[in-house]
Design a protein around this motif. Structure first.
Motif, PDB file in Angstrom:
ATOM      1  N   LYS A   1       5.562   7.880   4.557  1.00  0.00           N
ATOM      2  CA  LYS A   1       6.200   6.596   4.348  1.00  0.00           C
ATOM      3  C   LYS A   1       5.727   5.963   3.182  1.00  0.00           C
ATOM      4  O   LYS A   1       6.673   5.344   2.391  1.00  0.00           O
ATOM      5  CB  LYS A   1       6.209   5.804   5.598  1.00  0.00           C
ATOM      6  CG  LYS A   1       6.835   6.088   6.911  1.00  0.00           C
ATOM      7  CD  LYS A   1       6.642   5.305   8.011  1.00  0.00           C
ATOM      8  CE  LYS A   1       5.185   5.071   8.497  1.00  0.00           C
ATOM      9  NZ  LYS A   1       5.241   3.940   9.416  1.00  0.00           N
ATOM     10  N   ALA A   2       4.575   6.005   2.703  1.00  0.00           N
ATOM     11  CA  ALA A   2       3.950   5.376   1.731  1.00  0.00           C
ATOM     12  C   ALA A   2       2.886   5.998   1.057  1.00  0.00           C
ATOM     13  O   ALA A   2       2.131   6.884   1.699  1.00  0.00           O
ATOM     14  CB  ALA A   2       3.536   4.141   1.721  1.00  0.00           C
ATOM     15  N   LEU A   3       2.561   6.162  -0.379  1.00  0.00           N
ATOM     16  CA  LEU A   3       1.871   7.320  -0.809  1.00  0.00           C
ATOM     17  C   LEU A   3       1.360   6.647  -2.394  1.00  0.00           C
ATOM     18  O   LEU A   3       2.649   6.525  -3.138  1.00  0.00           O
ATOM     19  CB  LEU A   3       2.222   8.503  -0.985  1.00  0.00           C
ATOM     20  CG  LEU A   3       1.297   9.700  -1.115  1.00  0.00           C
ATOM     21  CD1 LEU A   3       0.133   9.765   0.129  1.00  0.00           C
ATOM     22  CD2 LEU A   3       1.886  11.080  -1.394  1.00  0.00           C
ATOM     23  N   TRP A   4       0.254   6.336  -2.706  1.00  0.00           N
ATOM     24  CA  TRP A   4      -0.198   5.882  -3.814  1.00  0.00           C
ATOM     25  C   TRP A   4      -1.469   6.139  -4.362  1.00  0.00           C
ATOM     26  O   TRP A   4      -2.267   6.567  -3.500  1.00  0.00           O
ATOM     27  CB  TRP A   4       0.146   4.146  -3.824  1.00  0.00           C
ATOM     28  CG  TRP A   4      -0.797   3.560  -2.906  1.00  0.00           C
ATOM     29  CD1 TRP A   4      -1.904   2.830  -3.514  1.00  0.00           C
ATOM     30  CD2 TRP A   4      -0.752   3.115  -1.914  1.00  0.00           C
ATOM     31  NE1 TRP A   4      -2.669   2.224  -2.507  1.00  0.00           N
ATOM     32  CE2 TRP A   4      -1.683   2.501  -1.407  1.00  0.00           C
ATOM     33  CE3 TRP A   4       0.201   3.703  -0.947  1.00  0.00           C
ATOM     34  CZ2 TRP A   4      -1.985   1.952  -0.123  1.00  0.00           C
ATOM     35  CZ3 TRP A   4      -0.092   3.127   0.501  1.00  0.00           C
ATOM     36  CH2 TRP A   4      -1.178   2.702   1.026  1.00  0.00           C
ATOM     37  N   VAL A   5      -1.804   5.572  -5.630  1.00  0.00           N
ATOM     38  CA  VAL A   5      -3.106   6.269  -6.101  1.00  0.00           C
ATOM     39  C   VAL A   5      -3.708   4.892  -6.734  1.00  0.00           C
ATOM     40  O   VAL A   5      -2.989   3.800  -7.515  1.00  0.00           O
ATOM     41  CB  VAL A   5      -3.025   7.141  -7.264  1.00  0.00           C
ATOM     42  CG1 VAL A   5      -4.403   7.363  -7.689  1.00  0.00           C
ATOM     43  CG2 VAL A   5      -2.561   8.511  -6.860  1.00  0.00           C
ATOM     44  N   ASP A   6      -5.041   4.370  -6.405  1.00  0.00           N
ATOM     45  CA  ASP A   6      -5.512   3.374  -6.855  1.00  0.00           C
ATOM     46  C   ASP A   6      -6.473   3.945  -7.929  1.00  0.00           C
ATOM     47  O   ASP A   6      -7.391   4.861  -7.684  1.00  0.00           O
ATOM     48  CB  ASP A   6      -6.378   2.447  -5.946  1.00  0.00           C
ATOM     49  CG  ASP A   6      -5.486   1.805  -5.106  1.00  0.00           C
ATOM     50  OD1 ASP A   6      -4.293   1.343  -5.555  1.00  0.00           O
ATOM     51  OD2 ASP A   6      -5.886   1.615  -3.999  1.00  0.00           O
ATOM     52  N   ILE A   7      -6.506   3.333  -9.197  1.00  0.00           N
ATOM     53  CA  ILE A   7      -7.815   3.721 -10.356  1.00  0.00           C
ATOM     54  C   ILE A   7      -9.058   2.755 -10.054  1.00  0.00           C
ATOM     55  O   ILE A   7      -8.731   1.566 -10.264  1.00  0.00           O
ATOM     56  CB  ILE A   7      -7.017   3.434 -11.649  1.00  0.00           C
ATOM     57  CG1 ILE A   7      -5.853   4.362 -11.879  1.00  0.00           C
ATOM     58  CG2 ILE A   7      -8.206   3.953 -12.788  1.00  0.00           C
ATOM     59  CD1 ILE A   7      -6.007   5.835 -11.826  1.00  0.00           C
TER      60      ILE A   7
END
Length: 213
Positions: free
Chosen positions: A127-133
């Motif tokens: 449903k949601a997928l993201w990357v944090d630097i």
């Protein structure tokens, strides 16, 4: 008066000068030396022409720093959205090598295919997928290091939130282009998947220990 008449009748002999020209086959010694000296000058001038000038070296350095800065800026902007849009690939060389602990991929086209597969499967299973630097730094001038975390909220109610932590290492050539990328220190913070033989969620579609970005 008589002396004048004698001079007119019998003028004194005038010495004649004869000019001798050397045949073309005979060359004075100084000519051969000058030719050798001329040849040395020509060879040395050619070597100097091949050597980079101070201005050319300075231009190469400037181009390197510009490309390196562009690579860092592009990675910062691209990685957080890699599951939602295509990346910017001009910062890589066409023959770039990509490696994780168990996989190797060669060439920019293969790298593009990997990210396309990640976006495709990500939309299906999450449903949601993201990357944090987390951080970006350069331990040496020719290397960029990025610490990142991937977060995923699966669509299946039985699956809990998934998180990957890892570090990417980017190697730069003399022009400031990326020619190699490696993934290190992979840590999975998620319960085992319901799919046998896989860790985390099926977005990765690879056996244990593999990661593709």
């Amino acid at each position: 008066m008589a002396a004048a008449v004698v001079l007119l009748l019998h003028p004194p002999a005038i010495p004649s000068f004869q000019f001798k020209f050397l045949p073309s086959s005979v060359t004075p010694k100084y000519t051969s030396r000058s030719r050798r000296r001329s040849r040395r000058l020509k060879v040395s001038s050619r070597i100097k022409d091949l050597e980079p000038t101070v201005e050319e070296e300075e231009e190469k350095k400037q181009n390197y720093y510009v490309n390196t800065g562009s690579a860092i800026r592009t990675l910062r902007e691209d990685l957080p959205d890699l599951f939602h849009r295509d990346l910017t690939f001009h910062i890589y060389r066409d023959d770039t090598v990509f490696k994780d602990p168990l996989n190797s991929f060669f060439g920019i086209e293969n790298y593009k295919s990997i990210f396309w597969a990640l976006r495709f499967t990500g939309r299906i299973f999450f449903k949601a997928l993201w990357v944090d630097i987390i951080s970006v730094w350069q331990p040496v001038e020719t290397t960029i290091m990025i610490r990142w975390t991937v977060h995923g909220i699966p669509r299946l109610a039985l699956e809990r939130r998934t998180r990957f932590d890892a570090t990417s290492e980017y190697k730069l050539d003399k022009r400031g282009k990326i020619y190699e990328r490696r993934v290190h220190d992979i840590i999975l913070n998620a319960p085992p998947s319901k799919i046998s033989g896989f860790i985390g969620n099926p977005i990765f579609w690879v056996p244990k220990g593999h990661i593709l970005f």
